[in-house]
Design a protein around this motif. Structure first.
Motif, mmCIF file in Angstrom:
data_model
loop_
_atom_site.group_PDB
_atom_site.id
_atom_site.type_symbol
_atom_site.label_atom_id
_atom_site.label_comp_id
_atom_site.label_asym_id
_atom_site.label_seq_id
_atom_site.Cartn_x
_atom_site.Cartn_y
_atom_site.Cartn_z
ATOM 1 N N THR A 171 0.003 -33.825 -0.332
ATOM 2 C CA THR A 171 1.425 -33.546 -0.524
ATOM 3 C C THR A 171 1.822 -34.078 -1.885
ATOM 4 O OG1 THR A 171 1.944 -33.655 1.835
ATOM 5 C CG2 THR A 171 3.765 -33.982 0.303
ATOM 6 N N ALA A 172 2.519 -33.269 -2.654
ATOM 7 C CA ALA A 172 2.893 -33.684 -4.002
ATOM 8 C C ALA A 172 4.293 -33.206 -4.331
ATOM 9 C CB ALA A 172 1.897 -33.151 -5.023
ATOM 10 N N GLU A 173 4.987 -33.946 -5.200
ATOM 11 C CA GLU A 173 6.284 -33.554 -5.719
ATOM 12 C C GLU A 173 6.316 -33.808 -7.215
ATOM 13 O OE1 GLU A 173 9.576 -33.928 -2.161
ATOM 14 O OE2 GLU A 173 9.437 -35.545 -3.633
ATOM 15 N N ASN A 174 7.023 -32.951 -7.911
ATOM 16 C CA ASN A 174 7.179 -33.120 -9.347
ATOM 17 C C ASN A 174 8.528 -32.549 -9.745
ATOM 18 O OD1 ASN A 174 6.538 -33.804 -11.981
ATOM 19 N ND2 ASN A 174 5.432 -31.911 -12.389
ATOM 20 N N SER A 175 9.171 -33.145 -10.736
ATOM 21 C CA SER A 175 10.463 -32.642 -11.189
ATOM 22 C C SER A 175 10.508 -32.652 -12.704
ATOM 23 C CB SER A 175 11.609 -33.488 -10.619
ATOM 24 O OG SER A 175 11.491 -34.837 -11.039
ATOM 25 N N GLY A 176 11.384 -31.835 -13.272
ATOM 26 C CA GLY A 176 11.500 -31.783 -14.714
ATOM 27 C C GLY A 176 12.228 -30.537 -15.192
ATOM 28 N N PHE A 177 11.993 -30.207 -16.433
ATOM 29 C CA PHE A 177 12.686 -29.112 -17.106
ATOM 30 C C PHE A 177 12.295 -27.762 -16.523
ATOM 31 C CE2 PHE A 177 12.784 -26.012 -20.663
ATOM 32 C CZ PHE A 177 14.143 -26.048 -20.941
ATOM 33 N N ALA A 178 13.267 -26.865 -16.437
ATOM 34 C CA ALA A 178 13.027 -25.492 -15.970
ATOM 35 C C ALA A 178 13.806 -24.532 -16.859
ATOM 36 C CB ALA A 178 13.456 -25.334 -14.514
ATOM 37 N N TRP A 179 13.316 -23.308 -16.956
ATOM 38 C CA TRP A 179 14.022 -22.291 -17.738
ATOM 39 C C TRP A 179 13.781 -20.925 -17.128
ATOM 40 C CZ3 TRP A 179 11.202 -18.443 -20.376
ATOM 41 C CH2 TRP A 179 9.837 -18.680 -20.526
ATOM 42 N N GLN A 180 14.651 -19.974 -17.469
ATOM 43 C CA GLN A 180 14.503 -18.634 -16.941
ATOM 44 C C GLN A 180 15.109 -17.603 -17.888
ATOM 45 O OE1 GLN A 180 16.494 -18.092 -13.171
ATOM 46 N NE2 GLN A 180 18.493 -18.708 -13.946
ATOM 47 N N LEU A 181 14.632 -16.366 -17.748
ATOM 48 C CA LEU A 181 15.170 -15.199 -18.433
ATOM 49 C C LEU A 181 15.644 -14.218 -17.371
ATOM 50 C CD1 LEU A 181 12.407 -14.668 -21.166
ATOM 51 C CD2 LEU A 181 14.596 -15.858 -21.423
ATOM 52 N N ALA A 182 16.692 -13.453 -17.678
ATOM 53 C CA ALA A 182 17.284 -12.569 -16.684
ATOM 54 C C ALA A 182 17.606 -11.219 -17.291
ATOM 55 C CB ALA A 182 18.565 -13.199 -16.123
ATOM 56 N N VAL A 183 17.468 -10.177 -16.479
ATOM 57 C CA VAL A 183 17.874 -8.825 -16.857
ATOM 58 C C VAL A 183 18.224 -8.087 -15.569
ATOM 59 C CG1 VAL A 183 15.530 -7.886 -16.767
ATOM 60 C CG2 VAL A 183 17.255 -6.759 -18.187
ATOM 61 N N GLY A 184 19.199 -7.179 -15.639
ATOM 62 C CA GLY A 184 19.578 -6.443 -14.450
ATOM 63 C C GLY A 184 20.842 -5.649 -14.683
ATOM 64 N N ARG A 206 5.220 -28.066 -13.279
ATOM 65 C CA ARG A 206 3.916 -27.741 -12.722
ATOM 66 C C ARG A 206 3.678 -28.478 -11.400
ATOM 67 N NH1 ARG A 206 0.216 -25.771 -16.612
ATOM 68 N NH2 ARG A 206 -1.514 -26.872 -15.644
ATOM 69 N N ILE A 207 2.869 -27.847 -10.539
ATOM 70 C CA ILE A 207 2.451 -28.469 -9.287
ATOM 71 C C ILE A 207 1.229 -29.325 -9.590
ATOM 72 C CG2 ILE A 207 1.647 -28.060 -6.943
ATOM 73 C CD1 ILE A 207 2.936 -25.242 -7.184
ATOM 74 N N GLU A 208 1.359 -30.637 -9.473
ATOM 75 C CA GLU A 208 0.231 -31.519 -9.769
ATOM 76 C C GLU A 208 0.322 -32.806 -8.947
ATOM 77 O OE1 GLU A 208 0.309 -32.046 -13.977
ATOM 78 O OE2 GLU A 208 2.307 -32.919 -13.985
ATOM 79 N N PRO A 209 -0.813 -33.275 -8.387
ATOM 80 C CA PRO A 209 -2.100 -32.567 -8.399
ATOM 81 C C PRO A 209 -2.101 -31.418 -7.387
ATOM 82 C CG PRO A 209 -2.298 -34.552 -7.101
ATOM 83 C CD PRO A 209 -0.909 -34.570 -7.676
ATOM 84 N N PHE A 210 -2.726 -30.325 -7.750
ATOM 85 C CA PHE A 210 -2.833 -29.181 -6.840
ATOM 86 C C PHE A 210 -4.085 -29.281 -5.984
ATOM 87 C CE2 PHE A 210 -4.333 -24.934 -5.731
ATOM 88 C CZ PHE A 210 -3.198 -24.394 -5.150
ATOM 89 N N PHE A 211 -5.202 -29.610 -6.602
ATOM 90 C CA PHE A 211 -6.494 -29.660 -5.922
ATOM 91 C C PHE A 211 -6.763 -31.105 -5.529
ATOM 92 C CE2 PHE A 211 -11.296 -28.818 -6.341
ATOM 93 C CZ PHE A 211 -11.355 -28.316 -5.052
ATOM 94 N N ASP A 212 -6.776 -31.391 -4.232
ATOM 95 C CA ASP A 212 -6.819 -32.762 -3.749
ATOM 96 C C ASP A 212 -8.067 -33.524 -4.206
ATOM 97 O OD1 ASP A 212 -5.808 -34.913 -2.013
ATOM 98 O OD2 ASP A 212 -7.610 -34.512 -0.849
ATOM 99 N N PHE A 213 -9.150 -32.801 -4.518
ATOM 100 C CA PHE A 213 -10.371 -33.489 -4.899
ATOM 101 C C PHE A 213 -10.314 -34.020 -6.332
ATOM 102 C CE2 PHE A 213 -11.781 -30.205 -1.781
ATOM 103 C CZ PHE A 213 -11.961 -31.091 -0.742
ATOM 104 N N ASN A 214 -9.265 -33.649 -7.085
ATOM 105 C CA ASN A 214 -9.166 -34.148 -8.456
ATOM 106 C C ASN A 214 -7.700 -34.242 -8.850
ATOM 107 O OD1 ASN A 214 -9.126 -33.996 -11.523
ATOM 108 N ND2 ASN A 214 -11.309 -34.224 -11.101
ATOM 109 N N THR A 215 -7.268 -35.444 -9.240
ATOM 110 C CA THR A 215 -5.867 -35.668 -9.576
ATOM 111 C C THR A 215 -5.472 -35.043 -10.912
ATOM 112 O OG1 THR A 215 -6.426 -37.808 -10.558
ATOM 113 C CG2 THR A 215 -5.766 -37.803 -8.242
ATOM 114 N N ASP A 216 -6.456 -34.573 -11.694
ATOM 115 C CA ASP A 216 -6.144 -33.927 -12.971
ATOM 116 C C ASP A 216 -5.807 -32.445 -12.799
ATOM 117 O OD1 ASP A 216 -6.557 -36.256 -14.424
ATOM 118 O OD2 ASP A 216 -8.703 -35.853 -14.675
ATOM 119 N N SER A 217 -5.982 -31.897 -11.616
ATOM 120 C CA SER A 217 -5.735 -30.478 -11.408
ATOM 121 C C SER A 217 -4.235 -30.200 -11.333
ATOM 122 C CB SER A 217 -6.416 -30.003 -10.124
ATOM 123 O OG SER A 217 -5.842 -30.646 -8.999
ATOM 124 N N SER A 218 -3.834 -28.989 -11.715
ATOM 125 C CA SER A 218 -2.428 -28.593 -11.656
ATOM 126 C C SER A 218 -2.337 -27.083 -11.492
ATOM 127 C CB SER A 218 -1.686 -29.031 -12.924
ATOM 128 O OG SER A 218 -2.227 -28.397 -14.071
#
Length: 235
Positions: A171-184, A206-218
């Motif tokens: 189980t992992a949580e991460n927070s930070g900057f987000a951005w988006q582009l829109a058209v419609g 980013r989701i990190e760590p994603f792969f439980d076998f390595n904390t460097d994965s994202s």
């Protein structure tokens, strides 16, 4: 990170409140939206030398997004310009495969889900050509928090994964900057009432760590969204 998000949301509210005081009440609006969220595939392989590698390949299912916004038109500064404060929640189930090679190498399936809550300050420009259909473009920046739960299920014997074959979970949580582009586009169905169809390209932390076998994965939090919205003016 949480304090930074609170400050960002407070600043966006202050800006919106300040602008709204300078605008007529009829320039304010509220909007609700929902639709399909497509979390992009991702893969990663880490090489530790000596034939030892770890990796994954994800295959997210189609998920959903829901949210709402409150905004104001800035026609007195530029015709068609508007700003808004938006809150959204998106979720996807994530499948895929994982492997660990080398001595005691294993392989299996991923059973996971990823969700992101975001607060965004958006700037939109709507093209009013004197018709009921009004296309728009826009962009937004803000803060987001991603939450991720995953089970890595080992494939044994006949290759059938079962809960008893769970190799590990994370189980992992991460927070930070987000951005988006829109058209419609929006379509006026009644005075001060619009329905619309839009596309969003949303990138969160980013989701990190994603792969439980390595904390460097994202895993990249890159999303393609198709959504419908209902917008009502505040008189």
């Amino acid at each position: 990170m949480r304090m930074r998000g609170i400050l960002l949301a407070s600043s966006a509210l202050a800006v919106l409140a300040g602008v709204s005081q300078a605008q007529a009440a009829s320039d304010m609006y509220v909007s609700v939206f929902g639709g399909a969220n497509f979390l992009a595939d991702d893969s990663q392989r880490l090489d530790f030398g000596g034939g030892d590698t770890e990796g994954f390949s994800s295959d997210p299912d189609t998920g959903f997004v829901i949210g709402g916004a409150i905004g104001t038109k800035l026609d007195r500064w530029a015709q068609g310009l508007r700003i808004e404060l938006e809150a959204s929640y998106r979720r996807n189930d994530v499948g895929g495969t994982w492997t660990t090679d080398g001595i005691g190498g294993e392989a299996g399936f991923i059973d996971a889900n990823a969700s992101t809550f975001a607060i965004m300050a958006n700037v939109m420009y709507e093209i009013n050509a004197g018709m009921k259909v009004r296309p728009y473009v826009g962009a937004g920046v803000g803060w987001a928090r991603v939450h991720y739960d995953a089970a890595f299920i080992e494939t044994i014997n006949n290759g059938t994964p079962t809960p008893s074959n769970v190799e590990s979970s994370t189980t992992a949580e991460n927070s930070g900057f987000a951005w988006q582009l829109a058209v419609g586009f929006n379509y006026e169905v009644a005075p001060d009432v619009d329905v619309g169809l839009g596309y969003r390209y949303f990138v969160g932390p980013r989701i990190e760590p994603f792969f439980d076998f390595n904390t460097d994965s994202s895993h990249d939090n890159e999303n393609h969204v198709v959504q419908v919205n209902l917008t009502v003016g505040i008189n």
